[in-house]
Write a protein that holds these residues in place. Structure first.
Motif, PDB file in Angstrom:
ATOM      1  N   LEU A  60      36.829  36.284  35.208  1.00  0.00           N
ATOM      2  CA  LEU A  60      38.160  36.677  35.261  1.00  0.00           C
ATOM      3  C   LEU A  60      38.651  37.708  36.343  1.00  0.00           C
ATOM      4  N   GLN A  61      37.548  38.741  36.449  1.00  0.00           N
ATOM      5  CA  GLN A  61      37.874  39.513  37.626  1.00  0.00           C
ATOM      6  C   GLN A  61      37.975  38.822  38.993  1.00  0.00           C
ATOM      7  N   ARG A  62      37.146  38.081  39.256  1.00  0.00           N
ATOM      8  CA  ARG A  62      36.669  37.396  40.319  1.00  0.00           C
ATOM      9  C   ARG A  62      38.083  36.411  40.438  1.00  0.00           C
ATOM     10  N   MET A  63      38.626  35.765  39.495  1.00  0.00           N
ATOM     11  CA  MET A  63      39.992  34.904  39.808  1.00  0.00           C
ATOM     12  C   MET A  63      41.178  35.843  40.137  1.00  0.00           C
ATOM     13  N   ASN A  64      41.319  36.997  39.368  1.00  0.00           N
ATOM     14  CA  ASN A  64      42.269  37.960  39.632  1.00  0.00           C
ATOM     15  C   ASN A  64      42.211  38.369  41.254  1.00  0.00           C
ATOM     16  N   ALA A  65      41.072  38.489  41.800  1.00  0.00           N
ATOM     17  CA  ALA A  65      40.861  39.130  43.022  1.00  0.00           C
ATOM     18  C   ALA A  65      41.386  37.943  44.076  1.00  0.00           C
ATOM     19  N   LEU A  66      40.893  36.756  43.632  1.00  0.00           N
ATOM     20  CA  LEU A  66      41.334  35.543  44.595  1.00  0.00           C
ATOM     21  C   LEU A  66      42.694  35.513  44.795  1.00  0.00           C
ATOM     22  N   LEU A  67      43.673  35.822  43.522  1.00  0.00           N
ATOM     23  CA  LEU A  67      45.080  35.505  43.573  1.00  0.00           C
ATOM     24  C   LEU A  67      45.663  36.776  44.398  1.00  0.00           C
ATOM     25  N   ASP A  68      45.147  37.851  44.168  1.00  0.00           N
ATOM     26  CA  ASP A  68      45.581  38.966  44.845  1.00  0.00           C
ATOM     27  C   ASP A  68      45.394  38.833  46.241  1.00  0.00           C
ATOM     28  N   GLU A  69      44.130  38.354  46.876  1.00  0.00           N
ATOM     29  CA  GLU A  69      43.716  38.179  48.090  1.00  0.00           C
ATOM     30  C   GLU A  69      44.638  37.245  48.745  1.00  0.00           C
ATOM     31  N   SER A  70      45.328  36.250  48.228  1.00  0.00           N
ATOM     32  CA  SER A  70      45.885  35.176  48.542  1.00  0.00           C
ATOM     33  C   SER A  70      47.543  35.653  49.265  1.00  0.00           C
ATOM     34  N   LEU A  71      47.795  36.713  48.453  1.00  0.00           N
ATOM     35  CA  LEU A  71      49.055  37.496  48.972  1.00  0.00           C
ATOM     36  C   LEU A  71      48.891  38.498  49.842  1.00  0.00           C
ATOM     37  N   THR A  72      47.841  38.916  50.189  1.00  0.00           N
ATOM     38  CA  THR A  72      47.591  40.081  51.163  1.00  0.00           C
ATOM     39  C   THR A  72      48.275  40.379  52.384  1.00  0.00           C
ATOM     40  N   ASP A  73      48.492  39.269  53.096  1.00  0.00           N
ATOM     41  CA  ASP A  73      49.227  39.126  54.236  1.00  0.00           C
ATOM     42  C   ASP A  73      50.588  38.547  54.057  1.00  0.00           C
ATOM     43  N   VAL A  74      51.001  38.370  52.976  1.00  0.00           N
ATOM     44  CA  VAL A  74      52.394  37.769  52.962  1.00  0.00           C
ATOM     45  C   VAL A  74      53.478  38.683  52.858  1.00  0.00           C
ATOM     46  N   ARG A  75      54.163  38.763  53.749  1.00  0.00           N
ATOM     47  CA  ARG A  75      55.427  39.714  53.936  1.00  0.00           C
ATOM     48  C   ARG A  75      56.651  39.050  54.342  1.00  0.00           C
ATOM     49  N   PRO A  76      57.724  39.441  53.573  1.00  0.00           N
ATOM     50  CA  PRO A  76      58.131  40.600  52.539  1.00  0.00           C
ATOM     51  C   PRO A  76      57.446  39.887  51.324  1.00  0.00           C
ATOM     52  N   ALA A  77      56.973  40.777  50.617  1.00  0.00           N
ATOM     53  CA  ALA A  77      56.158  40.483  49.268  1.00  0.00           C
ATOM     54  C   ALA A  77      57.049  39.608  48.160  1.00  0.00           C
ATOM     55  N   LEU A  78      56.066  38.636  47.622  1.00  0.00           N
ATOM     56  CA  LEU A  78      56.787  37.956  46.851  1.00  0.00           C
ATOM     57  C   LEU A  78      56.723  38.284  45.493  1.00  0.00           C
ATOM     58  N   ARG A  79      57.496  37.838  44.555  1.00  0.00           N
ATOM     59  CA  ARG A  79      57.778  37.931  43.163  1.00  0.00           C
ATOM     60  C   ARG A  79      56.912  36.942  42.470  1.00  0.00           C
ATOM     61  N   TYR A  80      55.938  37.172  41.618  1.00  0.00           N
ATOM     62  CA  TYR A  80      55.404  36.251  40.553  1.00  0.00           C
ATOM     63  C   TYR A  80      55.072  36.605  39.397  1.00  0.00           C
ATOM     64  N   TRP A  81      54.307  35.804  38.386  1.00  0.00           N
ATOM     65  CA  TRP A  81      53.640  36.329  37.402  1.00  0.00           C
ATOM     66  C   TRP A  81      52.470  35.037  37.235  1.00  0.00           C
ATOM     67  N   ASP A  82      51.405  35.748  36.496  1.00  0.00           N
ATOM     68  CA  ASP A  82      50.218  34.928  36.470  1.00  0.00           C
ATOM     69  C   ASP A  82      49.855  34.407  35.051  1.00  0.00           C
ATOM     70  N   ASP A  83      49.634  33.171  35.084  1.00  0.00           N
ATOM     71  CA  ASP A  83      49.171  32.510  33.774  1.00  0.00           C
ATOM     72  C   ASP A  83      47.982  32.960  33.226  1.00  0.00           C
ATOM     73  N   ASN A  84      47.742  32.733  31.925  1.00  0.00           N
ATOM     74  CA  ASN A  84      46.657  32.999  31.072  1.00  0.00           C
ATOM     75  C   ASN A  84      45.694  32.004  31.772  1.00  0.00           C
ATOM     76  N   PRO A  85      44.369  32.695  31.806  1.00  0.00           N
ATOM     77  CA  PRO A  85      43.364  31.902  32.382  1.00  0.00           C
ATOM     78  C   PRO A  85      42.817  31.139  31.256  1.00  0.00           C
ATOM     79  N   ASP A  86      42.250  29.787  31.662  1.00  0.00           N
ATOM     80  CA  ASP A  86      41.682  28.906  30.840  1.00  0.00           C
ATOM     81  C   ASP A  86      40.376  28.333  31.441  1.00  0.00           C
ATOM     82  N   ALA A  87      39.464  27.634  30.554  1.00  0.00           N
ATOM     83  CA  ALA A  87      38.193  27.445  30.711  1.00  0.00           C
ATOM     84  C   ALA A  87      37.988  25.826  30.404  1.00  0.00           C
ATOM     85  N   VAL A  88      37.640  24.905  31.259  1.00  0.00           N
ATOM     86  CA  VAL A  88      37.952  23.439  30.827  1.00  0.00           C
ATOM     87  C   VAL A  88      36.480  22.987  30.808  1.00  0.00           C
ATOM     88  N   GLU A  89      35.922  22.752  29.284  1.00  0.00           N
ATOM     89  CA  GLU A  89      34.633  22.234  29.274  1.00  0.00           C
ATOM     90  C   GLU A  89      34.191  20.893  30.154  1.00  0.00           C
TER      91      GLU A  89
END
Length: 211
Positions: A60-89
């Protein structure tokens, strides 16, 4: 809300984003038996299962970091919301279908700023810049609307998909994780529209992005 995600569960279109990520993850799985944030933990059961699993909290920590890193260079900043994580067997394919003893974890970020079609490539360029700065391998897919995927050195994957409807999602992927029955992480309320559907339609105008 810019730069401060609100956790929530969104629409059921995860399959599209995960399919986009497959391109990035194929290269990772070909070179390693596990993928994710430094895979560790108990061995998985079942034939064909990876030897090590990424603990759910670490995934979960890694996925949150991946999402944050994806918007590191995006300017102006975007509005967003994060889905609940899931795990698919994951299951073996063919006549002898059985559990492989692990799951693939995913989490999506829904972009709520309206992005004009003329700015799609600009957005992807900025997202890819942040990925490359982290040493990720980046591939722009030949699709319309556009999409882009990246694979991290640790085997995790992330992709951004622009849907024909104008919805834009960023999806983070870590595998393998333990098979999880029920909630993965702490569930949070889902933003909904009056009809009860997830409120994931971009609604916020920006002087730069929306024109």
């Amino acid at each position: 809300m810019s730069g401060s995600p609100r956790s929530a569960r969104g629409l059921g279109g995860l399959g599209v984003a995960v399919a986009v990520l497959a391109l990035a993850l194929t290269a990772c799985s070909a070179g390693a038996g596990t993928s994710g944030a430094g895979a560790s933990g108990a061995g998985a059961s079942g034939a064909g299962a990876p030897k090590q699993l990424v603990p759910p909290e670490q995934a979960l920590q890694r996925m949150n970091a991946l999402l944050d890193e994806s918007l590191t260079d995006v300017r102006p900043a975007l509005r967003y919301w994060d889905d609940n994580p899931d795990a698919v067997e994951q299951f073996a394919k063919g006549l002898d279908e059985h559990s492989l003893g692990y799951a693939d974890a995913n989490r999506r970020r829904h972009i709520m700023t309206r992005i004009a079609p003329a700015k799609y490539d600009t957005l992807l360029d900025m997202v890819e810049s942040g990925w490359r700065a982290k040493g990720y391998t980046v591939t722009r897919t030949a699709s319309t609307p556009p999409a882009s995927v990246a694979s991290a050195p640790d085997g995790a994957g992330v992709g951004i998909t622009v849907h024909s409807s104008g919805l834009i999602e960023i999806t983070a992927h870590v595998s393998p994780v333990p098979v999880i029955h029920g909630a993965f992480g702490t569930p949070t309320p889902v933003p909904t529209m009056p009809n009860g559907n997830p409120d994931d339609v971009p609604k916020y105008d920006d002087p730069f992005w929306s024109n």
